[in-house]
Design a protein around this motif. Structure first.
Motif, PDB file in Angstrom:
ATOM      1  N   GLY A 166       0.816  -1.206   0.000  1.00 43.78           N
ATOM      2  CA  GLY A 166       0.000   0.000   0.000  1.00 43.78           C
ATOM      3  C   GLY A 166       0.851   1.258   0.000  1.00 43.78           C
ATOM      4  O   GLY A 166       0.593   2.203  -0.756  1.00 43.78           O
ATOM      5  N   GLU A 191       1.082   4.870   9.309  1.00 45.68           N
ATOM      6  CA  GLU A 191       1.522   3.519   9.004  1.00 45.68           C
ATOM      7  C   GLU A 191       2.172   2.900  10.238  1.00 45.68           C
ATOM      8  O   GLU A 191       3.229   3.330  10.672  1.00 45.68           O
ATOM      9  CB  GLU A 191       2.523   3.538   7.839  1.00 45.68           C
ATOM     10  CG  GLU A 191       1.936   4.101   6.564  1.00 45.68           C
ATOM     11  CD  GLU A 191       2.932   4.095   5.423  1.00 45.68           C
ATOM     12  OE1 GLU A 191       3.920   3.349   5.537  1.00 45.68           O
ATOM     13  OE2 GLU A 191       2.727   4.811   4.448  1.00 45.68           O
ATOM     14  N   ASN A 241       0.841  -7.806   1.736  1.00 43.97           N
ATOM     15  CA  ASN A 241       1.067  -6.625   2.580  1.00 43.97           C
ATOM     16  C   ASN A 241       1.175  -7.035   4.039  1.00 43.97           C
ATOM     17  O   ASN A 241       0.339  -7.782   4.556  1.00 43.97           O
ATOM     18  CB  ASN A 241      -0.093  -5.649   2.398  1.00 43.97           C
ATOM     19  CG  ASN A 241       0.261  -4.246   2.832  1.00 43.97           C
ATOM     20  OD1 ASN A 241       1.061  -3.589   2.185  1.00 43.97           O
ATOM     21  ND2 ASN A 241      -0.353  -3.770   3.913  1.00 43.97           N
ATOM     22  N   VAL A 245      -0.787   1.017   5.441  1.00 44.06           N
ATOM     23  CA  VAL A 245      -2.005   1.156   4.657  1.00 44.06           C
ATOM     24  C   VAL A 245      -2.169  -0.058   3.763  1.00 44.06           C
ATOM     25  O   VAL A 245      -1.203  -0.592   3.223  1.00 44.06           O
ATOM     26  CB  VAL A 245      -1.956   2.455   3.816  1.00 44.06           C
ATOM     27  CG1 VAL A 245      -0.775   2.445   2.869  1.00 44.06           C
ATOM     28  CG2 VAL A 245      -3.240   2.665   3.038  1.00 44.06           C
ATOM     29  N   THR A 246      -3.393  -0.523   3.638  1.00 42.70           N
ATOM     30  CA  THR A 246      -3.653  -1.716   2.828  1.00 42.70           C
ATOM     31  C   THR A 246      -3.593  -1.372   1.340  1.00 42.70           C
ATOM     32  O   THR A 246      -3.807  -0.223   0.946  1.00 42.70           O
ATOM     33  CB  THR A 246      -5.033  -2.313   3.140  1.00 42.70           C
ATOM     34  OG1 THR A 246      -6.041  -1.396   2.718  1.00 42.70           O
ATOM     35  CG2 THR A 246      -5.166  -2.610   4.628  1.00 42.70           C
ATOM     36  N   PRO A 247      -3.329  -2.367   0.503  1.00 41.58           N
ATOM     37  CA  PRO A 247      -3.329  -2.112  -0.941  1.00 41.58           C
ATOM     38  C   PRO A 247      -4.668  -1.562  -1.436  1.00 41.58           C
ATOM     39  O   PRO A 247      -4.700  -0.696  -2.316  1.00 41.58           O
ATOM     40  CB  PRO A 247      -3.043  -3.494  -1.533  1.00 41.58           C
ATOM     41  CG  PRO A 247      -2.275  -4.205  -0.469  1.00 41.58           C
ATOM     42  CD  PRO A 247      -2.862  -3.732   0.813  1.00 41.58           C
ATOM     43  N   GLU A 249      -6.853   0.332   0.189  1.00 39.24           N
ATOM     44  CA  GLU A 249      -6.992   1.746   0.547  1.00 39.24           C
ATOM     45  C   GLU A 249      -6.115   2.621  -0.343  1.00 39.24           C
ATOM     46  O   GLU A 249      -6.528   3.699  -0.778  1.00 39.24           O
ATOM     47  CB  GLU A 249      -6.637   1.940   2.015  1.00 39.24           C
ATOM     48  CG  GLU A 249      -7.639   1.291   2.971  1.00 39.24           C
ATOM     49  CD  GLU A 249      -7.110   1.170   4.388  1.00 39.24           C
ATOM     50  OE1 GLU A 249      -7.943   1.071   5.319  1.00 39.24           O
ATOM     51  OE2 GLU A 249      -5.878   1.159   4.582  1.00 39.24           O
ATOM     52  N   ALA A 250      -4.910   2.170  -0.610  1.00 39.48           N
ATOM     53  CA  ALA A 250      -4.022   2.933  -1.482  1.00 39.48           C
ATOM     54  C   ALA A 250      -4.572   2.984  -2.901  1.00 39.48           C
ATOM     55  O   ALA A 250      -4.458   4.003  -3.592  1.00 39.48           O
ATOM     56  CB  ALA A 250      -2.628   2.311  -1.474  1.00 39.48           C
ATOM     57  N   VAL A 324      -6.676  -4.255  -6.540  1.00 38.51           N
ATOM     58  CA  VAL A 324      -5.968  -3.016  -6.871  1.00 38.51           C
ATOM     59  C   VAL A 324      -6.132  -2.697  -8.350  1.00 38.51           C
ATOM     60  O   VAL A 324      -6.432  -1.562  -8.733  1.00 38.51           O
ATOM     61  CB  VAL A 324      -4.468  -3.131  -6.505  1.00 38.51           C
ATOM     62  CG1 VAL A 324      -3.681  -1.975  -7.122  1.00 38.51           C
ATOM     63  CG2 VAL A 324      -4.286  -3.147  -4.997  1.00 38.51           C
TER      64      VAL A 324
END
Length: 386
Positions: A166, A191, A241, A245-247, A249-250, A324
């Motif tokens: 993320g 983070e 991950n 931050v999670t993938p 959310e990013a 993603v």
């Protein structure tokens, strides 16, 4: 088709109005024709006047007026159009799991070789940036056309602890924002420093909001965006991950800015042993680890990830990476060996040179209207001089 200023479509009403006036004038002219007793003379005098060709100039003028009214309303259509990916951000996973030898000689060496070939194959106008991530993500090389600088940084990468997919996406957004004023920097997200499943992260992550200057608004997974940035992110990872931050959310932040992410899951589902060179370890061999004898995964969790909460962080989290890709409008690719990775990178331009965007038709309509007016003038002049 949609219109930016639909109110101006009322100007199209002038076209049928002018057509009605023209028809009235024709009828009025017929009613005033002088009567001749000699039908032959009348036929000779009026030869050609009933031909459809005499209506061509007015038809061309009315068509031009209709196109001008349409252009004034700013018509747009959603279409697949070619985009110039002038900037590519390569986000490379350098977590300890990249030392796995299921891809010979190890995942990291195979990835470096494939990325090197990909970079060398880009044209001189394409800028490439390098983001490396393990326990944190950093911009190793800002987007540049200097291949030597980029390849030198690629050869010098070393592994670290943890995998922050993320954070790598957010750093890539920031790198793009430095070049493209239409892409806003990523929102700041706290983070945590501890490794472990992202789902167990107790710290709240703010919901990303679409940038006021960004390319568009995210519509959730697979949601439509108002525009797509020409820059792309190619994210290469072999695991899942582990912190921050999670993938997902990013990816929402990337989608809000029109930035497409193309994740590549690298490695097999059955990683064997771990072995990296001293340079790939950063000059420090993990304690209890012999560079010649690889051993198992048990003591390597701190460097490569290991497993936690039922998740093996040495195996690609395809579910997260596919999400993603779907959220940002990119595409997910899987590569289980070195040849597969080279092929994915070689085929990548075929997938990123076309994107769905709103195409403004105003200019095209205006040009076509000018052509019709010019054609109408030419036809009128030819009839007048013939």
């Amino acid at each position: 088709m949609s219109f930016g200023v639909p109110l101006l479509l009322v100007s199209l009403a002038f076209v049928p109005a002018l057509l009605a006036v023209y028809g009235w004038q024709l009828r009025r002219r017929r009613s005033q024709v002088v009567r001749f007793s000699n039908v032959a003379v009348l036929r000779a005098a009026g030869a050609g006047t009933g031909s459809w060709r005499r209506h061509v100039p007015i038809a061309l003028v009315l068509g031009a007026l209709a196109l001008l009214g349409l252009a004034a309303a700013r018509p747009t259509v959603r279409a697949q159009v070619p985009t110039s990916s002038s900037t590519i951000i390569l986000a490379l996973d350098v977590s300890g799991s990249m030392c796995a030898t299921d891809v010979a000689p190890n995942r990291l060496s195979a990835a470096q070789a494939a990325v090197r070939t990909f970079v060398e194959g880009q044209d001189d106008e394409t800028k490439v940036g390098l983001v490396v991530f393990s326990g944190f993500a950093q911009l190793a090389v800002a987007p540049t056309a200097d291949r030597d600088e980029l390849l030198a940084a690629l050869d010098a990468v070393s592994t670290g602890r943890g995998t922050t997919i993320g954070a790598a996406i957010l750093r890539s957004i920031d790198a793009i924002a430095e070049l493209d004023p239409n892409v806003a920097p990523a929102d700041v997200v706290d983070e945590p420093t501890g490794d472990g499943p992202a789902a167990s992260d107790p710290s709240p992550t703010p919901t990303p909001s679409p940038s006021s200057t960004g390319g568009g608004a995210a519509g959730g997974p697979g949601g439509a965006r108002a525009d797509v940035a020409p820059e792309i992110v190619v994210l290469l990872t072999d695991g899942a991950n582990t912190r921050g931050v999670t993938p997902g959310e990013a990816a929402e932040q990337a989608a809000a800015r029109g930035v497409r992410v193309y994740p590549i899951g690298f490695g097999t589902a059955n990683p064997t042993q771990l072995a990296c060179t001293p340079d790939q370890y950063g000059g420090v061999v993990p304690r209890g680890r012999d560079l010649g004898g690889f051993g198992g995964f048990g003591g390597f969790g701190g460097v490569g990830g290991g497993s936690s909460g039922g998740r093996n962080f040495l195996v690609v989290d395809e579910v997260a990476l596919k999400q993603v890709a779907q959220t940002t409008g990119g595409e997910y690719f899987a590569a289980t060996d070195a040849d597969g990775l080279r092929q994915v990178l070689a085929d990548l331009p075929k997938h990123v040179t076309v994107s769905e965007q709103d195409v403004d038709l105003s200019a095209a309509a205006g040009v076509l209207a000018a052509v019709l007016l010019l054609a109408g003038m030419v036809v009128s002049l030819r009839r007048a001089t013939s």
